[in-house]
Write an enzyme that holds these catalytic residues in place. Structure first.
Site, PDB file in Angstrom:
ATOM      1  N   ARG A  36      17.646 -16.115   0.209  1.00  0.00           N
ATOM      2  CA  ARG A  36      18.475 -15.379  -0.748  1.00  0.00           C
ATOM      3  C   ARG A  36      19.958 -15.665  -0.545  1.00  0.00           C
ATOM      4  NH1 ARG A  36      15.441  -9.499  -1.349  1.00  0.00           N
ATOM      5  NH2 ARG A  36      14.136 -10.157  -3.094  1.00  0.00           N
ATOM      6  N   LYS A 197      -2.050  -3.729  -4.623  1.00  0.00           N
ATOM      7  CA  LYS A 197      -2.451  -2.628  -5.495  1.00  0.00           C
ATOM      8  C   LYS A 197      -2.438  -2.951  -6.984  1.00  0.00           C
ATOM      9  CE  LYS A 197      -1.250   1.184  -2.492  1.00  0.00           C
ATOM     10  NZ  LYS A 197      -0.371   2.309  -2.285  1.00  0.00           N
ATOM     11  N   GLY A 353       7.744 -11.086  -3.024  1.00  0.00           N
ATOM     12  CA  GLY A 353       8.174 -11.356  -1.653  1.00  0.00           C
ATOM     13  C   GLY A 353       7.090 -11.975  -0.797  1.00  0.00           C
ATOM     14  N   GLY A 376       9.762  -7.339  -7.464  1.00  0.00           N
ATOM     15  CA  GLY A 376       9.654  -6.288  -8.477  1.00  0.00           C
ATOM     16  C   GLY A 376      10.401  -6.644  -9.749  1.00  0.00           C
TER      17      GLY A 376
HETATM   18  P1  ADP Z   1       4.073  -9.641  -3.476  1.00  0.00           P
HETATM   19  O1  ADP Z   1       5.076  -9.195  -2.433  1.00  0.00           O
HETATM   20  O2  ADP Z   1       3.865 -11.136  -3.465  1.00  0.00           O
HETATM   21  O3  ADP Z   1       4.379  -9.085  -4.837  1.00  0.00           O
HETATM   22  P2  ADP Z   1       2.310  -7.476  -2.844  1.00  0.00           P
HETATM   23  O4  ADP Z   1       3.426  -6.813  -2.118  1.00  0.00           O
HETATM   24  O5  ADP Z   1       1.809  -6.869  -4.079  1.00  0.00           O
HETATM   25  O6  ADP Z   1       2.657  -9.021  -3.076  1.00  0.00           O
HETATM   26  O7  ADP Z   1       1.043  -7.552  -1.874  1.00  0.00           O
HETATM   27  C1  ADP Z   1       1.126  -8.156  -0.629  1.00  0.00           C
HETATM   28  C2  ADP Z   1       0.240  -7.440   0.348  1.00  0.00           C
HETATM   29  O8  ADP Z   1      -1.091  -7.383  -0.117  1.00  0.00           O
HETATM   30  C3  ADP Z   1       0.188  -8.148   1.677  1.00  0.00           C
HETATM   31  O9  ADP Z   1       0.751  -7.311   2.664  1.00  0.00           O
HETATM   32  C4  ADP Z   1      -1.298  -8.385   1.924  1.00  0.00           C
HETATM   33  O10 ADP Z   1      -1.682  -8.150   3.249  1.00  0.00           O
HETATM   34  C5  ADP Z   1      -1.920  -7.367   0.994  1.00  0.00           C
HETATM   35  N1  ADP Z   1      -3.309  -7.740   0.662  1.00  0.00           N
HETATM   36  C6  ADP Z   1      -3.734  -8.830   0.018  1.00  0.00           C
HETATM   37  N2  ADP Z   1      -5.065  -8.846  -0.056  1.00  0.00           N
HETATM   38  C7  ADP Z   1      -5.508  -7.736   0.567  1.00  0.00           C
HETATM   39  C8  ADP Z   1      -6.786  -7.178   0.827  1.00  0.00           C
HETATM   40  N3  ADP Z   1      -7.909  -7.788   0.437  1.00  0.00           N
HETATM   41  N4  ADP Z   1      -6.853  -6.004   1.511  1.00  0.00           N
HETATM   42  C9  ADP Z   1      -5.734  -5.394   1.902  1.00  0.00           C
HETATM   43  N5  ADP Z   1      -4.489  -5.857   1.678  1.00  0.00           N
HETATM   44  C10 ADP Z   1      -4.385  -7.017   1.019  1.00  0.00           C
HETATM   45 MG    MG Z   2       5.342  -7.298  -1.420  1.00  0.00          MG
END
Ligand code: ADP
Ligand code: MG
Length: 419
Positions: A36, A197, A353, A376
């Site tokens: 960043r 989620k 992230g 986000g």
């Molecule tokens: P990003 O930051 O790329 O937007 P998110 O923050 O939505 O992604 O999700 C990332 C998190 O999701 C990670 O910490 C990862 O461990 C968790 N995750 C991915 N698959 C699973 C799973 N099957 N069970 C629990 N947590 C998961």
């Molecule tokens: Mg994340």
């Protein structure tokens, strides 16, 4: 959505307040990922070489309105000093007489960094008096903090309403790249959505359904969809109150003729920890006491097959618990596959992230078309919402009203030039 940028204003001799996103990960007082900071260099460099007096401002972490020594911006200033090849002083506080003086002493082509804005609770409240104090430092406002543009805070909206606001180069690039996904994606267009989620990503799923040809679901969020298909997921992360929503999304996808790919085999583990017992099994029969932690090889094959023809791909969210190396195979393999697709000419954009971290771990970032600095923010942008920090920036006067006609005449000119 063309916005005026720093190219459109004479900054020589002017004091310029620049909202940057220096919210970087720190470990033991050192910056562990400076992407960043690097991403803000073109804007900072341009302003300095054009004779501006630059006041940089950022938040770091969540100090919730209190001074926290571990969240001071000194390590960031050190890293920035290294990248610019010159010393970047940090003020002791974003406000106060010492800071006012330091700003006044700035000469053309000099810069300073204000201390963490979120040491003041007024920042996140978009407090008008706080915004006024910040605005008094400068004559021009620049926003280069795309990652914070979905928040209406004092430094992203309040100050922008008090000074003539312009987009920095990073902001410009993020808007251009993400707008292209919404307005003019080359088809087939695929979205891959993983991560933890469903609830946080429901709106983006809805709006993506209207655009994409293929929707790939993985990570924890896929578990809720598996439940929606009537499968059991054992002790896996899942949102039981979102199962109906998941069913609705699947039905909407069906109606819109969007091909949906869900896991057909998964890695399950006894615990979501390092060194635990794990195995790959079909997604049909998850034992009651196990957790889904990654996608299996058959799922990866299916995903790669459905993405092979895609000319545009947007990816957000890892396919598994990639922080634990044994459960990172799916996410890492997907990152390598997408890098190769980008090499072959497909447009591959990544936001989020954790997804970005997975790409950087393997040194693949350079090969992607665009890696958004906003997690986000990129999702909200793709929901089709105008982000508050973007909305306050000035539209290019010739952009919107002349939109269609302008586009046509530009094409005519191009056609003539070609003839
Ligand atoms: P990003 O930051 O790329 O937007 P998110 O923050 O939505 O992604 O999700 C990332 C998190 O999701 C990670 O910490 C990862 O461990 C968790 N995750 C991915 N698959 C699973 C799973 N099957 N069970 C629990 N947590 C998961
Ligand atoms: Mg994340």
């Amino acid at each position: 959505m063309d916005k005026l940028t720093i190219r459109d204003v004479d900054v020589a001799g002017k004091r310029v307040f620049v909202r940057v996103d220096f919210n970087v990960p720190l470990e033991d007082g050192k910056v562990t990922d400076d992407s960043r900071i690097r991403a803000s260099i073109p804007t900072i460099h341009y302003l300095l070489t054009h004779g501006a007096r630059v006041i940089l401002a950022s938040h770091l972490g969540r100090p919730d309105g209190k001074v926290q020594d571990g969240l001071r911006l000194r390590p960031v200033a050190e890293r920035l000093s290294g990248l610019l090849g010159r010393n970047v002083p940090v003020t002791g506080d974003a406000l106060g007489i010492g800071t006012v003086d330091a700003v006044k002493r700035l000469r053309n082509g000099e810069l300073l960094l204000l201390e963490n804005l979120r040491f003041h609770a007024e920042e996140e409240k978009n407090d008008p008096a706080f915004a006024r104090q910040l605005a008094e430092y400068a004559e021009i406002y620049v926003n280069d903090a795309f990652g914070t543009a979905h928040r209406a805070h004092a430094s992203t909206v309040g100050v922008a309403q008090l000074l003539p606001p312009y987009a920095g180069f990073l902001m410009e690039r993020e808007i251009a790249m993400l707008s292209r996904l919404l307005e003019d994606p080359a088809h087939p267009f695929a979205a891959i959505v993983g991560g933890a989620k469903v609830s946080g990503k429901l709106k983006v799923l809805d709006s993506l359904l209207a655009k994409v040809d293929v929707l790939v679901l993985g990570g924890g969020m896929a578990n809720t969809f598996l439940l929606g298909q009537g499968k059991s997921v054992g002790k896996s992360l899942a949102e039981h109150d979102m199962v109906e929503e998941a069913r609705r999304v699947l039905a909407a996808a069906d109606k819109a003729k969007v091909k949906v790919i869900l896991p057909v085999d998964v890695v399950v583990a006894k615990e979501v920890t390092r060194g635990t017992e794990y195995k790959t099994i079909p997604a049909e029969k998850i034992p009651a006491s196990w957790h889904i932690v990654d996608v299996g090889r058959a799922t990866l094959d299916l995903m790669e097959e459905s993405l092979a023809e895609a000319r545009t791909v947007f990816w957000n969210g890892p396919l598994g618990v990639f922080e634990i190396p044994s459960f990172a195979h799916g996410t890492r393999a997907l990152a390598r596959f997408l890098a190769a697709r980008a090499d072959a000419g497909a447009t591959i954009v990544v936001g989020g992230g954790d997804s970005v971290a997975a790409i950087q771990q393997q040194g693949l970032a350079e090969r992607f078309t665009h890696i958004s600095t906003g997690g986000g923010a990129s999702l909200e942008f793709l929901e089709g919402r105008e982000l508050p920090g973007v909305a306050v920036l000035q539209d290019r006067p010739d952009a919107k009203p002349a939109g269609k006609a302008g586009g046509k005449s530009r094409r005519k000119v191009a056609a003539k030039a070609g003839a």
